[in-house]
Design a protein around this motif. Structure first.
Motif, PDB file in Angstrom:
ATOM      1  N   LYS A 173      50.148  72.003  25.169  1.00 29.32           N
ATOM      2  CA  LYS A 173      48.803  71.971  26.120  1.00 29.32           C
ATOM      3  C   LYS A 173      47.876  70.566  26.683  1.00 29.32           C
ATOM      4  CE  LYS A 173      50.283  76.723  27.516  1.00 29.32           C
ATOM      5  NZ  LYS A 173      49.437  78.249  27.631  1.00 29.32           N
ATOM      6  N   VAL A 174      47.922  70.370  27.959  1.00 27.59           N
ATOM      7  CA  VAL A 174      46.516  69.405  27.819  1.00 27.59           C
ATOM      8  C   VAL A 174      45.732  69.696  27.452  1.00 27.59           C
ATOM      9  CG1 VAL A 174      48.027  67.996  29.603  1.00 27.59           C
ATOM     10  CG2 VAL A 174      46.782  69.906  30.336  1.00 27.59           C
ATOM     11  N   PHE A 175      44.276  69.134  27.108  1.00 24.05           N
ATOM     12  CA  PHE A 175      43.175  69.363  27.009  1.00 24.05           C
ATOM     13  C   PHE A 175      42.270  68.118  26.648  1.00 24.05           C
ATOM     14  CE2 PHE A 175      44.452  68.645  22.630  1.00 24.05           C
ATOM     15  CZ  PHE A 175      43.471  67.823  22.576  1.00 24.05           C
ATOM     16  N   ASP A 176      41.085  68.604  27.091  1.00 16.42           N
ATOM     17  CA  ASP A 176      39.757  67.564  27.841  1.00 16.42           C
ATOM     18  C   ASP A 176      39.136  67.434  26.339  1.00 16.42           C
ATOM     19  OD1 ASP A 176      37.928  69.150  27.800  1.00 16.42           O
ATOM     20  OD2 ASP A 176      38.140  69.012  30.549  1.00 16.42           O
ATOM     21  N   ASP A 177      38.457  66.234  27.025  1.00 16.43           N
ATOM     22  CA  ASP A 177      37.042  65.902  25.460  1.00 16.43           C
ATOM     23  C   ASP A 177      35.218  66.083  26.104  1.00 16.43           C
ATOM     24  OD1 ASP A 177      36.384  63.966  27.066  1.00 16.43           O
ATOM     25  OD2 ASP A 177      36.208  62.308  26.039  1.00 16.43           O
ATOM     26  N   GLY A 178      35.442  66.666  26.639  1.00 20.84           N
ATOM     27  CA  GLY A 178      34.315  67.108  27.606  1.00 20.84           C
ATOM     28  C   GLY A 178      32.730  68.653  26.561  1.00 20.84           C
ATOM     29  N   TRP A 179      33.489  69.336  25.838  1.00 21.83           N
ATOM     30  CA  TRP A 179      33.301  69.713  24.404  1.00 21.83           C
ATOM     31  C   TRP A 179      32.629  69.214  23.383  1.00 21.83           C
ATOM     32  CZ3 TRP A 179      36.326  69.971  20.315  1.00 21.83           C
ATOM     33  CH2 TRP A 179      37.323  69.338  20.601  1.00 21.83           C
ATOM     34  N   ALA A 180      33.701  67.830  23.239  1.00 24.39           N
ATOM     35  CA  ALA A 180      33.555  67.242  21.429  1.00 24.39           C
ATOM     36  C   ALA A 180      32.437  66.624  21.341  1.00 24.39           C
ATOM     37  CB  ALA A 180      35.216  66.473  22.207  1.00 24.39           C
ATOM     38  N   LYS A 181      32.259  66.984  19.923  1.00 27.94           N
ATOM     39  CA  LYS A 181      30.641  66.210  19.361  1.00 27.94           C
ATOM     40  C   LYS A 181      30.737  65.272  18.976  1.00 27.94           C
ATOM     41  CE  LYS A 181      28.205  71.333  20.196  1.00 27.94           C
ATOM     42  NZ  LYS A 181      27.162  71.881  19.725  1.00 27.94           N
ATOM     43  N   GLN A 182      29.751  64.255  18.539  1.00 30.14           N
ATOM     44  CA  GLN A 182      29.671  63.249  17.399  1.00 30.14           C
ATOM     45  C   GLN A 182      31.661  62.449  17.494  1.00 30.14           C
ATOM     46  OE1 GLN A 182      28.508  65.590  13.545  1.00 30.14           O
ATOM     47  NE2 GLN A 182      26.207  65.634  14.485  1.00 30.14           N
ATOM     48  N   GLY A 183      32.076  62.893  19.003  1.00 30.03           N
ATOM     49  CA  GLY A 183      33.629  61.508  18.870  1.00 30.03           C
ATOM     50  C   GLY A 183      34.421  62.352  18.136  1.00 30.03           C
ATOM     51  N   VAL A 184      33.752  63.156  17.651  1.00 27.88           N
ATOM     52  CA  VAL A 184      35.277  63.492  16.917  1.00 27.88           C
ATOM     53  C   VAL A 184      35.912  64.953  17.148  1.00 27.88           C
ATOM     54  CG1 VAL A 184      36.004  64.721  14.653  1.00 27.88           C
ATOM     55  CG2 VAL A 184      33.962  62.930  14.316  1.00 27.88           C
ATOM     56  N   ILE A 185      37.840  65.222  17.436  1.00 23.03           N
ATOM     57  CA  ILE A 185      38.009  65.879  17.788  1.00 23.03           C
ATOM     58  C   ILE A 185      39.224  66.591  16.563  1.00 23.03           C
ATOM     59  CG2 ILE A 185      39.402  66.928  19.336  1.00 23.03           C
ATOM     60  CD1 ILE A 185      38.643  65.172  21.750  1.00 23.03           C
ATOM     61  N   THR A 186      38.825  68.418  16.444  1.00 21.76           N
ATOM     62  CA  THR A 186      39.896  68.861  15.019  1.00 21.76           C
ATOM     63  C   THR A 186      40.256  70.364  15.920  1.00 21.76           C
ATOM     64  OG1 THR A 186      37.438  67.938  13.791  1.00 21.76           O
ATOM     65  CG2 THR A 186      38.845  70.282  13.202  1.00 21.76           C
ATOM     66  N   PHE A 187      41.652  70.135  15.608  1.00 24.24           N
ATOM     67  CA  PHE A 187      42.406  70.932  15.801  1.00 24.24           C
ATOM     68  C   PHE A 187      43.218  71.544  14.377  1.00 24.24           C
ATOM     69  CE2 PHE A 187      46.874  73.194  15.392  1.00 24.24           C
ATOM     70  CZ  PHE A 187      46.594  74.064  16.163  1.00 24.24           C
ATOM     71  N   SER A 188      42.565  73.122  14.351  1.00 20.81           N
ATOM     72  CA  SER A 188      42.600  73.628  13.284  1.00 20.81           C
ATOM     73  C   SER A 188      42.974  75.379  13.757  1.00 20.81           C
ATOM     74  CB  SER A 188      41.201  73.666  12.367  1.00 20.81           C
ATOM     75  OG  SER A 188      41.429  74.460  10.970  1.00 20.81           O
ATOM     76  N   ASP A 189      44.104  74.909  13.218  1.00 20.04           N
ATOM     77  CA  ASP A 189      44.947  77.086  13.105  1.00 20.04           C
ATOM     78  C   ASP A 189      46.879  76.896  11.974  1.00 20.04           C
ATOM     79  OD1 ASP A 189      45.662  78.592  15.151  1.00 20.04           O
ATOM     80  OD2 ASP A 189      46.649  77.391  16.741  1.00 20.04           O
ATOM     81  N   LYS A 190      46.794  78.390  11.979  1.00 15.69           N
ATOM     82  CA  LYS A 190      47.818  79.002  12.066  1.00 15.69           C
ATOM     83  C   LYS A 190      49.047  78.741  12.747  1.00 15.69           C
ATOM     84  CE  LYS A 190      49.813  82.832   8.634  1.00 15.69           C
ATOM     85  NZ  LYS A 190      49.083  84.239   8.129  1.00 15.69           N
ATOM     86  N   VAL A 191      49.408  77.772  12.107  1.00 20.26           N
ATOM     87  CA  VAL A 191      50.903  77.580  13.387  1.00 20.26           C
ATOM     88  C   VAL A 191      52.143  78.115  11.934  1.00 20.26           C
ATOM     89  CG1 VAL A 191      49.747  75.806  13.772  1.00 20.26           C
ATOM     90  CG2 VAL A 191      51.080  75.151  12.158  1.00 20.26           C
ATOM     91  N   GLY A 192      53.067  77.684  13.471  1.00 18.32           N
ATOM     92  CA  GLY A 192      55.221  78.573  12.810  1.00 18.32           C
ATOM     93  C   GLY A 192      56.085  77.486  12.917  1.00 18.32           C
ATOM     94  N   ALA A 193      56.434  77.678  12.484  1.00 16.25           N
ATOM     95  CA  ALA A 193      57.639  77.293  13.222  1.00 16.25           C
ATOM     96  C   ALA A 193      59.663  77.762  13.327  1.00 16.25           C
ATOM     97  CB  ALA A 193      58.317  75.421  13.178  1.00 16.25           C
ATOM     98  N   TYR A 194      60.653  78.062  13.597  1.00 18.48           N
ATOM     99  CA  TYR A 194      61.212  78.576  12.978  1.00 18.48           C
ATOM    100  C   TYR A 194      62.741  77.524  12.899  1.00 18.48           C
ATOM    101  CZ  TYR A 194      59.619  82.746  15.562  1.00 18.48           C
ATOM    102  OH  TYR A 194      59.025  84.002  16.100  1.00 18.48           O
ATOM    103  N   ILE A 195      63.518  77.606  11.780  1.00 16.43           N
ATOM    104  CA  ILE A 195      64.255  76.930  11.097  1.00 16.43           C
ATOM    105  C   ILE A 195      64.931  77.530  10.804  1.00 16.43           C
ATOM    106  CG2 ILE A 195      62.465  75.218   9.862  1.00 16.43           C
ATOM    107  CD1 ILE A 195      62.753  76.332   7.692  1.00 16.43           C
ATOM    108  N   GLY A 196      66.382  76.837  10.719  1.00 16.58           N
ATOM    109  CA  GLY A 196      68.197  77.393  10.621  1.00 16.58           C
ATOM    110  C   GLY A 196      67.648  77.341   9.309  1.00 16.58           C
ATOM    111  N   SER A 197      69.069  77.553   8.615  1.00 15.95           N
ATOM    112  CA  SER A 197      69.139  78.586   6.884  1.00 15.95           C
ATOM    113  C   SER A 197      70.221  77.107   6.998  1.00 15.95           C
ATOM    114  CB  SER A 197      71.026  79.637   6.800  1.00 15.95           C
ATOM    115  OG  SER A 197      70.825  79.317   5.949  1.00 15.95           O
ATOM    116  N   GLY A 198      69.460  76.911   5.420  1.00 15.05           N
ATOM    117  CA  GLY A 198      69.720  75.733   4.885  1.00 15.05           C
ATOM    118  C   GLY A 198      69.643  74.479   5.056  1.00 15.05           C
TER     119      GLY A 198
END
Length: 315
Positions: A228-253
């Motif tokens: 999803k799109v996002f902007d940098d209006g909230w960013a501090k000191q020129g650094v943007i951080t994404f930190s999250d618990k993520v997951g993906a479904y994968i096929g067997s084998g």
């Protein structure tokens, strides 16, 4: 409770019969008004059909198909996907100096010759910082045009992934952290895509957010959602951080070998178009009707630009 209403329900004789009479007359008048109906003719303004297009120049995709449609009146019932296709359009993409960079030709689908897409006749990779114009003309329509300047490339500074100890052969979950340096002194717009790939560069699965990202590393983290799109209006000191618990479904084998991060730097008009589309599709019965953002002169749609950066995390 009003005195006359209380007296009516309590059985007491009202002290002020004039007030009671006034109240009853108001109730009778209201009842009479609700029984009045009148048909009103509303004049619908005329509509001149215009060309419509949604197309993104992407540094990662030199040959993309294009769909050219048309608009219709708000009371029309045509299926624009099947009946709104414009098949005789002339399409060009030129650079800031007017040099032709890419053209397109209509190619019908094999199973249905009445529908199809415009396919590029040559490969073209747009360059960051350069200006480009999209021009579409067709018989019976006014020529439409869109302009943009391709965004600069923004590299990923660092990325890490800590897999969950409970991963199995079907789910791949872990803590993902991505950092990149936001460009200074300007408003910028981004989107992140993250996926699993194998040794043969084949897609195994797309990552999604397992839970809302939060202050996981003791620092302020924006609520960024993957894809999803996002902007940098909230960013501090020129650094943007994404930190999250993520997951993906994968096929067997299947054996994932890399996490591939795609950071997209977007043109402002593409960001506004995606935001307006998200608001338009929101399931809210009380929301007011919204128009999709458009930067197409004499028509409808959007001509957007995407400059892509790749980053891989070996597994």
């Amino acid at each position: 409770m009003f005195p006359f209403v209380f007296n009516l329900f309590s059985g007491n004789r009202p002290k002020n019969t004039c007030f009671l009479g006034w109240g009853l007359r108001c109730l009778l008048l209201a009842g009479g008004l609700t029984g009045c109906e009148k048909e009103v003719d509303i004049e619908v303004p005329g509509h001149t059909p215009k060309l419509a297009v949604q197309y993104n120049l992407n540094t990662e995709a030199p040959k993309q198909n294009m769909y050219i449609g048309r608009s219709q009146s708000v009371l029309a019932t045509d299926d624009l996907w099947r009946n709104g296709l414009v098949k005789d359009a002339a399409i060009t993409i030129t650079d800031g100096g007017g040099t032709l960079r890419q053209s397109f030709a209509f190619v019908p689908l094999e199973y249905n010759k009445e529908i199809g897409n415009y396919k590029p006749t040559n490969e073209f990779t747009p360059e960051p910082g350069q200006q480009y114009s999209l021009t579409v003309s067709a018989p019976g329509f006014e020529t439409i045009e869109g302009k943009l300047t391709m965004p600069a490339q923004v590299p990923v500074a660092s990325a890490s992934f800590v897999p969950d100890s409970k991963n199995d052969g079907y789910n791949y979950v872990g803590l993902l952290r991505i950092q990149f340096n936001d460009l200074a002194n300007q408003q910028d717009y981004y989107r992140l895509h993250v996926r699993l790939v194998d040794d043969a560069e084949q897609l195994i699965g797309n990552f999604y957010s397992v839970e809302d990202n939060d202050d996981i590393f003791g620092e302020e983290v924006e609520k960024i959602e993957l894809s999803k799109v996002f902007d940098d209006g909230w960013a501090k000191q020129g650094v943007i951080t994404f930190s999250d618990k993520v997951g993906a479904y994968i096929g067997s084998g299947l054996s994932p070998k890399y996490i591939e991060i795609t950071l997209q730097h977007l043109t402002p008009d593409l960001y506004l178009y995606e935001r307006s589309k998200s608001n338009y599709q929101e399931d809210n019965p009380f929301a007011e009707p919204l128009n999709l953002h458009s930067n197409i002169r004499n028509g409808y749609g959007n001509f957007g630009g995407i400059t892509t950066t790749k980053y891989r995390i070996p597994l």
